[in-house]
Design a protein around this motif. Sequence first.
Motif, PDB file in Angstrom:
ATOM      1  N   ARG A  14       1.793  -0.827   2.571  1.00 33.84           N
ATOM      2  CA  ARG A  14       1.993   0.590   2.886  1.00 33.84           C
ATOM      3  C   ARG A  14       1.217   1.496   1.933  1.00 33.84           C
ATOM      4  O   ARG A  14       1.037   2.675   2.208  1.00 33.84           O
ATOM      5  CB  ARG A  14       3.471   0.948   2.907  1.00 33.84           C
ATOM      6  CG  ARG A  14       4.132   0.992   1.566  1.00 33.84           C
ATOM      7  CD  ARG A  14       5.586   1.486   1.673  1.00 33.84           C
ATOM      8  NE  ARG A  14       6.263   1.362   0.420  1.00 33.84           N
ATOM      9  CZ  ARG A  14       7.127   0.411   0.097  1.00 33.84           C
ATOM     10  NH1 ARG A  14       7.442  -0.505   0.986  1.00 33.84           N
ATOM     11  NH2 ARG A  14       7.686   0.373  -1.083  1.00 33.84           N
ATOM     12  N   SER A  17      -3.066   2.934   2.558  1.00 32.25           N
ATOM     13  CA  SER A  17      -3.451   4.270   3.026  1.00 32.25           C
ATOM     14  C   SER A  17      -3.536   5.252   1.861  1.00 32.25           C
ATOM     15  O   SER A  17      -4.388   6.143   1.855  1.00 32.25           O
ATOM     16  CB  SER A  17      -2.489   4.783   4.095  1.00 32.25           C
ATOM     17  OG  SER A  17      -1.193   4.936   3.557  1.00 32.25           O
ATOM     18  N   THR A  18      -2.688   5.086   0.854  1.00 31.43           N
ATOM     19  CA  THR A  18      -2.763   5.932  -0.334  1.00 31.43           C
ATOM     20  C   THR A  18      -4.091   5.705  -1.049  1.00 31.43           C
ATOM     21  O   THR A  18      -4.742   6.660  -1.496  1.00 31.43           O
ATOM     22  CB  THR A  18      -1.592   5.628  -1.290  1.00 31.43           C
ATOM     23  OG1 THR A  18      -0.369   5.841  -0.597  1.00 31.43           O
ATOM     24  CG2 THR A  18      -1.645   6.491  -2.534  1.00 31.43           C
ATOM     25  N   ARG A  20      -6.885   4.759   0.322  1.00 34.09           N
ATOM     26  CA  ARG A  20      -7.908   5.417   1.151  1.00 34.09           C
ATOM     27  C   ARG A  20      -7.949   6.909   0.867  1.00 34.09           C
ATOM     28  O   ARG A  20      -9.020   7.499   0.678  1.00 34.09           O
ATOM     29  CB  ARG A  20      -7.625   5.194   2.633  1.00 34.09           C
ATOM     30  CG  ARG A  20      -8.133   3.910   3.190  1.00 34.09           C
ATOM     31  CD  ARG A  20      -8.132   3.910   4.717  1.00 34.09           C
ATOM     32  NE  ARG A  20      -6.828   4.188   5.291  1.00 34.09           N
ATOM     33  CZ  ARG A  20      -5.916   3.273   5.575  1.00 34.09           C
ATOM     34  NH1 ARG A  20      -6.153   2.001   5.339  1.00 34.09           N
ATOM     35  NH2 ARG A  20      -4.766   3.608   6.120  1.00 34.09           N
ATOM     36  N   GLN A  21      -6.779   7.544   0.861  1.00 29.99           N
ATOM     37  CA  GLN A  21      -6.696   8.981   0.643  1.00 29.99           C
ATOM     38  C   GLN A  21      -7.212   9.383  -0.735  1.00 29.99           C
ATOM     39  O   GLN A  21      -7.954  10.360  -0.872  1.00 29.99           O
ATOM     40  CB  GLN A  21      -5.251   9.468   0.823  1.00 29.99           C
ATOM     41  CG  GLN A  21      -4.758   9.363   2.239  1.00 29.99           C
ATOM     42  CD  GLN A  21      -3.242   9.504   2.344  1.00 29.99           C
ATOM     43  OE1 GLN A  21      -2.540   9.639   1.348  1.00 29.99           O
ATOM     44  NE2 GLN A  21      -2.731   9.457   3.567  1.00 29.99           N
ATOM     45  N   SER A  45     -10.473   0.471   1.204  1.00 33.19           N
ATOM     46  CA  SER A  45      -9.352   0.015   2.015  1.00 33.19           C
ATOM     47  C   SER A  45      -9.391  -1.504   2.189  1.00 33.19           C
ATOM     48  O   SER A  45      -8.359  -2.186   2.046  1.00 33.19           O
ATOM     49  CB  SER A  45      -9.400   0.700   3.385  1.00 33.19           C
ATOM     50  OG  SER A  45      -8.361   0.255   4.206  1.00 33.19           O
ATOM     51  N   THR A  49      -6.689  -4.003   0.558  1.00 35.28           N
ATOM     52  CA  THR A  49      -5.973  -4.874   1.495  1.00 35.28           C
ATOM     53  C   THR A  49      -6.087  -6.332   1.060  1.00 35.28           C
ATOM     54  O   THR A  49      -5.093  -7.073   1.073  1.00 35.28           O
ATOM     55  CB  THR A  49      -6.509  -4.698   2.928  1.00 35.28           C
ATOM     56  OG1 THR A  49      -6.278  -3.356   3.343  1.00 35.28           O
ATOM     57  CG2 THR A  49      -5.845  -5.657   3.898  1.00 35.28           C
TER      58      THR A  49
END
Length: 138
Positions: A14, A17-18, A20-21, A45, A49
């Motif tokens: 989860r 995405s943080t 990526r941002q 990302s 991952t």
Amino acid sequence: MPATTTFRVSKHRRHVSTARQLTAKALAEWGIAGELADSLVLLASELVTNAVRHCRVSYALVEVTLTLQEQDLRLEVSDPDRDRLPQLRDSAPDAEGGHGLALVDALAETWGYRQGPYTKCVWATFTLAENAVVPSAL
């Protein structure tokens, strides 16, 4: 002097995405946009991952470092599983996994990994276009 941004995220999917941002935010602050920014966010990302999926250390943090020095940009993703090294695989196009390092190999200028005493770091390098505007504060 190089500009560097480092952040850590928990080793949980989860938090990809943080990563990526935060990568996109750092690049935007440096004025890096377009295809290069998109590629870097994608590779951050993918590497985060991979760290989340393959690091066998419980409750670990994954560290992402971006370094901009003149026209050179480096992305590093580290995790505390120093003995589980990345391997570029030849995955089938319809396979659900196994494409992360192939993307890194295709999009980065160079990439590799290094082992520290307690960590491993997968890195990728990029060169900004000669006419790219690099902020003078760097």
